[in-house]
Write an enzyme that holds these catalytic residues in place. Structure first.
Site, PDB file in Angstrom:
ATOM      1  N   ALA A   1      25.169  39.461  37.927  1.00 20.52           N
ATOM      2  CA  ALA A   1      24.231  38.635  39.131  1.00 20.52           C
ATOM      3  C   ALA A   1      23.079  40.710  39.534  1.00 20.52           C
ATOM      4  O   ALA A   1      22.178  40.833  39.167  1.00 20.52           O
ATOM      5  CB  ALA A   1      24.522  38.899  40.519  1.00 20.52           C
TER       6      ALA A   1
ATOM      7  N   ASP B   1      28.104  34.927  42.150  1.00 21.35           N
ATOM      8  CA  ASP B   1      26.083  35.243  41.701  1.00 21.35           C
ATOM      9  C   ASP B   1      25.695  34.909  43.515  1.00 21.35           C
ATOM     10  O   ASP B   1      24.624  35.141  43.235  1.00 21.35           O
ATOM     11  CB  ASP B   1      25.711  34.460  40.855  1.00 21.35           C
TER      12      ASP B   1
ATOM     13  N   LYS C   1      30.054  31.648  37.636  1.00 19.93           N
ATOM     14  CA  LYS C   1      30.228  30.928  36.680  1.00 19.93           C
ATOM     15  C   LYS C   1      31.549  29.568  36.597  1.00 19.93           C
ATOM     16  O   LYS C   1      31.999  29.889  37.461  1.00 19.93           O
ATOM     17  CB  LYS C   1      30.849  32.038  35.678  1.00 19.93           C
TER      18      LYS C   1
END
Lengths: 340, 340
Positions: free
Chosen positions: B51, B238, B249
């Site tokens: 990110a 993220d 993830k």
């Protein structure tokens, strides 16, 4: 339904014909194994895999120790003893490999015929093991199908299907029978790292039999559960302890934890020969560590840098507290489990 | 410690120099991105990933829309607006990609200079974002290191390291700082299917920095926990909702469930720019579905048969109830979380 058969006698000459599962899903390639060492290597390298199929291959493979009619009684018994030990060492965690090999071996000890007669006797016994397995799969499927409602969305891990047995499988047998009985089903198959038995094998055989199947990475199963997309999980087992703890392909245990977390039934389907009366709990199960290369460069290209460690257990143990029911050829077993 | 730097200005000419992470762990290959589309493709194809690094790449990439000094004010503003929209669309789930691109874009709206002056102004701002990120990683690392005891055996997933940021990472920053402070550590890195950021990237950068690391398939982490081999988990994020639900993830969520099941602390480390005040809970987070080929033949060979479905979400959402603490550059946040 067109359910694949991955193991049989070679049509010509002494030999065991197998579907080489390392070639799937690209090629449907059959190989004739002509020696005990061929069978040992086929089991060791996972050309043949799945607890029941390994047992059948071991039993059939033991007869190949007697291919030479000129062996005298002492030589024949020595060849069989050596072959039995070698075959059993190819996958030490697989309890019914030892069970099947020992069953044929014990018969040899009781047989007083010449080498040719002994070989025929052992061959008949190995054939019985294959046929019993086929019937056993069917019974597991019939018991398991009672747990699968119409419209079920089913998650499975690894391959506990026809490719793992002499018949229609264990976990997948329940799915095949439910489908035969007219139910609509949808299967999600964990790809099952490191060797991808789920995407290569389970997806292949279900798809071949006309059952809708979707493949996912192992880490995505919990997301499906959270989204309400999974009604039940069903997996196989390589060894089941007296208390119901079950050893199965690595990745089964976290799936069972996730199923429990989401309130989703988690079923284990396996032949009764998988019950190990000498193992009280899962803590006693020896977990085989497999080669680091499966993780480090399992796809022909390096996927991890040189010099780092690799932890690559073949199996994990799912404690019985996470298992809603165990399905065997004897029926549907509910907790508290006690297998002897 | 030798911590890698994956993103910088090209030493010669306008451009963004990146370490192409698709080449790891085999080759340490740097590429100069000369156009907005180069940057878009690099983010989209995960040559740049993580990110914060995506945000930096987006901010730096936006300046490339102005490479032609001959653009007039209207053309320049139109080029920047188009580039900002395109860059933000390359990874829609990554909130601080939008944050970084918008920060540079807003500055452009306020700047009244010619194209050359505008470009310099934007370049300075993108450089500040890179440098702020480096300082932010250091602060995350210092806060996170307080949670890492001497001798800790740490499990991580995907790559939240130097390769994901402009500095020393987020989750891995805590590990780097704890190590700098003299603690002995051992890291277990989930390989992280489908794209193997754990084995290819995390193992590579930790190993390069001299930290012992062991790689495992994602499904093996729970076995390590059960065996008492893991003291804590730490991962990146993220996007983090106001209530602390964290998108990361795929495979993070089942890890968090397993950690909870085993009573192991589960930490999320991320810059405060990852907090999304417009997202109340994880249920509102859009999960990007990535291409089926990543699962079906992600390693150059078919790993699933043709014709089967593929479920391939890029992220999952870990509910805040499973997160022991969230570490940001602002400090260590404990539940109940409320980020604005």
């Amino acid at each position: 339904m067109d359910v694949v058969q991955p193991i049989m006698w070679s049509p010509v000459g002494d030999g065991v014909r197998i579907l080489d599962q390392r070639e799937l899903p690209t090629r449907e390639l059959y190989r004739d194994l002509r020696t005990v060492d061929d069978v040992y290597q086929a089991i060791r390298t996972l050309s043949v895999r799945g607890a029941p199929a390994i047992g059948i291959a071991g039993a059939m493979g033991l007869t190949l120790a007697l291919s030479d009619d000129a062996l005298d009684r002492t030589q024949a018994m020595s060849a069989i003893a050596g072959a039995a030990a070698r075959l059993k060492s190819s996958r030490p965690t697989a309890v019914n490999l030892a069970w099947a090999v020992d069953r044929v071996y014990r018969l040899a000890l009781r047989n007083s015929g010449d080498t040719r007669a002994l070989r025929e006797c052992l061959r008949d016994e190995a054939t019985r093991i294959l046929e019993e397995d086929r019937a056993m799969c069917r019974r597991i499927g019939e018991h398991g199908a009672t747990l699968i409602p119409d419209g079920a969305r089913i998650l499975t891990h690894c391959n506990a299907g026809a490719l793992a047995t002499g018949g229609m499988g264990t976990a997948l047998a329940a799915i095949y029978v439910a489908r035969e009985q007219g139910r609509t089903l949808e299967v999600y198959a964990d790809e099952t790292r490191p060797l991808l038995q789920g995407s290569r094998l389970t997806a292949w055989e279900l798809s071949r039999a006309g059952i809708p199947v979707t493949v996912l990475v192992d880490g995505a199963a919990a997301s499906l559960m959270r989204d309400g997309e999974i009604d039940l999980c069903i997996v196989g087992a390589d060894r089941i302890a007296v208390n119901g703890d079950a050893a199965n392909k690595i990745g089964t245990y976290p799936l069972a934890i996730a199923a429990k977390h989401h309130g989703i039934p988690f079923y284990v389907a396996a032949p009764a020969s998988t019950f190990d009366p000498s193992t009280s709990t899962g803590d006693e199960i020896l977990i085989e560590q497999r080669d680091a290369s499966e993780v480090r460069c399992g796809f022909g290209a390096p996927t991890a840098p040189d010099g780092v460690g690799v932890y690559n257990p073949a199996f994990d143990v799912t404690p019985s507290t996470l298992i809603s029911a165990i399905i065997s050829d004897r029926g549907v077993h509910r907790p508290p489990y006690h297998f002897e």
